[in-house]
Design a protein around this motif. Structure first.
Motif, PDB file in Angstrom:
ATOM      1  N   SER A   1       0.854  -1.266  -0.026  1.00  0.00           N
ATOM      2  CA  SER A   1      -0.185  -0.123  -0.136  1.00  0.00           C
ATOM      3  C   SER A   1       0.964   1.152   0.078  1.00  0.00           C
ATOM      4  O   SER A   1       2.115   1.114   0.393  1.00  0.00           O
ATOM      5  CB  SER A   1      -0.972  -0.089   1.421  1.00  0.00           C
ATOM      6  OG  SER A   1      -0.227   0.250   2.309  1.00  0.00           O
TER       7      SER A   1
ATOM      8  N   LEU B   1       0.755   3.574   1.938  1.00  0.00           N
ATOM      9  CA  LEU B   1       0.871   3.913   3.365  1.00  0.00           C
ATOM     10  C   LEU B   1       2.146   2.890   3.785  1.00  0.00           C
ATOM     11  O   LEU B   1       3.086   3.577   4.478  1.00  0.00           O
ATOM     12  CB  LEU B   1      -0.109   3.520   4.502  1.00  0.00           C
ATOM     13  CG  LEU B   1      -0.029   4.071   5.648  1.00  0.00           C
ATOM     14  CD1 LEU B   1       0.223   5.381   6.094  1.00  0.00           C
ATOM     15  CD2 LEU B   1      -1.254   3.509   6.659  1.00  0.00           C
TER      16      LEU B   1
ATOM     17  N   LEU C   1       0.255  -2.804   9.618  1.00  0.00           N
ATOM     18  CA  LEU C   1      -0.407  -1.538   9.352  1.00  0.00           C
ATOM     19  C   LEU C   1      -1.837  -1.934   8.984  1.00  0.00           C
ATOM     20  O   LEU C   1      -2.078  -2.611   8.166  1.00  0.00           O
ATOM     21  CB  LEU C   1       0.327  -0.800   8.148  1.00  0.00           C
ATOM     22  CG  LEU C   1       1.581  -0.072   8.628  1.00  0.00           C
ATOM     23  CD1 LEU C   1       2.168   0.371   7.225  1.00  0.00           C
ATOM     24  CD2 LEU C   1       1.525   0.890   9.683  1.00  0.00           C
ATOM     25  N   THR C   2      -2.627  -1.095   9.331  1.00  0.00           N
ATOM     26  CA  THR C   2      -3.973  -0.934   8.859  1.00  0.00           C
ATOM     27  C   THR C   2      -4.207   0.429   8.397  1.00  0.00           C
ATOM     28  O   THR C   2      -4.204   1.419   9.473  1.00  0.00           O
ATOM     29  CB  THR C   2      -4.965  -1.375   9.909  1.00  0.00           C
ATOM     30  OG1 THR C   2      -4.769  -2.681  10.376  1.00  0.00           O
ATOM     31  CG2 THR C   2      -6.618  -1.309   9.374  1.00  0.00           C
ATOM     32  N   ALA C   3      -4.466   0.828   7.087  1.00  0.00           N
ATOM     33  CA  ALA C   3      -4.670   2.197   6.751  1.00  0.00           C
ATOM     34  C   ALA C   3      -6.127   2.670   7.247  1.00  0.00           C
ATOM     35  O   ALA C   3      -6.964   1.907   7.410  1.00  0.00           O
ATOM     36  CB  ALA C   3      -4.830   2.254   5.127  1.00  0.00           C
ATOM     37  N   SER C   4      -6.098   3.911   7.494  1.00  0.00           N
ATOM     38  CA  SER C   4      -7.370   4.852   7.778  1.00  0.00           C
ATOM     39  C   SER C   4      -8.608   4.505   6.704  1.00  0.00           C
ATOM     40  O   SER C   4      -8.125   4.741   5.549  1.00  0.00           O
ATOM     41  CB  SER C   4      -7.314   6.056   8.193  1.00  0.00           C
ATOM     42  OG  SER C   4      -8.361   6.796   7.963  1.00  0.00           O
TER      43      SER C   4
ATOM     44  N   SER D   1      -6.427   6.667   3.722  1.00  0.00           N
ATOM     45  CA  SER D   1      -5.499   5.599   3.583  1.00  0.00           C
ATOM     46  C   SER D   1      -4.166   5.852   3.245  1.00  0.00           C
ATOM     47  O   SER D   1      -3.218   5.016   3.477  1.00  0.00           O
ATOM     48  CB  SER D   1      -6.077   4.658   2.787  1.00  0.00           C
ATOM     49  OG  SER D   1      -6.177   5.167   1.612  1.00  0.00           O
TER      50      SER D   1
ATOM     51  N   ARG E   1      -2.393   8.846   4.437  1.00  0.00           N
ATOM     52  CA  ARG E   1      -1.756   9.710   5.507  1.00  0.00           C
ATOM     53  C   ARG E   1      -1.889   9.027   6.892  1.00  0.00           C
ATOM     54  O   ARG E   1      -1.267   9.907   7.858  1.00  0.00           O
ATOM     55  CB  ARG E   1      -1.764  11.020   5.373  1.00  0.00           C
ATOM     56  CG  ARG E   1      -1.500  11.486   4.008  1.00  0.00           C
ATOM     57  CD  ARG E   1      -1.673  12.922   3.767  1.00  0.00           C
ATOM     58  NE  ARG E   1      -1.298  13.917   4.924  1.00  0.00           N
ATOM     59  CZ  ARG E   1       0.147  14.127   5.109  1.00  0.00           C
ATOM     60  NH1 ARG E   1       0.938  13.827   4.071  1.00  0.00           N
ATOM     61  NH2 ARG E   1       0.611  14.857   6.188  1.00  0.00           N
TER      62      ARG E   1
ATOM     63  N   GLY F   1      -3.450   5.831   9.753  1.00  0.00           N
ATOM     64  CA  GLY F   1      -3.772   4.537   9.975  1.00  0.00           C
ATOM     65  C   GLY F   1      -3.631   3.832  11.465  1.00  0.00           C
ATOM     66  O   GLY F   1      -3.134   4.744  12.193  1.00  0.00           O
TER      67      GLY F   1
ATOM     68  N   THR G   1      -0.020   8.856  11.991  1.00  0.00           N
ATOM     69  CA  THR G   1      -0.300   9.917  11.100  1.00  0.00           C
ATOM     70  C   THR G   1       0.868  10.684  10.591  1.00  0.00           C
ATOM     71  O   THR G   1       1.898  10.603  11.318  1.00  0.00           O
ATOM     72  CB  THR G   1      -1.384  11.071  11.736  1.00  0.00           C
ATOM     73  OG1 THR G   1      -0.829  11.342  13.130  1.00  0.00           O
ATOM     74  CG2 THR G   1      -2.603  10.348  12.038  1.00  0.00           C
TER      75      THR G   1
END
Length: 145
Positions: A29, A31, A88-91, A95, A97, A99, A117
């Motif tokens: 990803s 991120l 990691l888990t993206a927001s 996604s 910037r 998570g 962040t």
């Protein structure tokens, strides 16, 4: 009927003898690509009175190196103090910037889930989700000035 069996047998043998197909890892990803690298601690903020302290007065690792394979190394004063893993888990809303990062070992303990962040290019913040709400700010070692 015999032709069908011969064809099926040939297909099975062909599949069994064929070189194994290369398994491709999932694409990283954005991120993950942004997090990978060496990060230097700049300050820690939080606590009951919410104050910030510089690197010299903090006891957490002052350099964290995230590797693309999900492993990481932590250093304090140039000495490796821990190695481990992270995920990691993206927001959902941002996604690229933001998570959540699960670090094992964490900065302060055996395992920590921290909010991740980026406030500006090359600056990463890791924050506790509750309690004292400690936030650690890092800069990327090779970030542009």
């Amino acid at each position: 009927m015999m032709n069908v069996l011969n064809v099926l047998t040939a297909m099975i043998l062909s599949a069994a003898c064929a070189p194994s197909a290369r398994v491709m890892a999932p694409a990283q990803s954005v991120l993950m690509k942004t997090v990978v690298g060496s990060w230097s601690l700049t300050q820690g903020c939080g606590g009951i009175a919410y104050h910030c302290r510089g690197v010299g007065s903090l006891t957490v690792p002052n350099v964290v190196v995230f590797h693309a394979d999900g492993t990481m190394d932590q250093f304090r004063a140039g000495v490796k103090v821990a190695s481990g893993t992270f995920s990691l888990t993206a927001s959902v809303t941002d996604s690229l910037r933001a998570g959540t990062v699960l670090m094992n070992p964490g900065l302060e303990g055996p395992s920590e889930t921290l909010a991740l962040t980026f406030s500006i290019e090359g600056q990463l913040m890791l924050a506790e989700p509750c309690c004292d709400r400690l936030t650690y700010s890092f800069i990327k070692a090779n970030a542009p000035d």
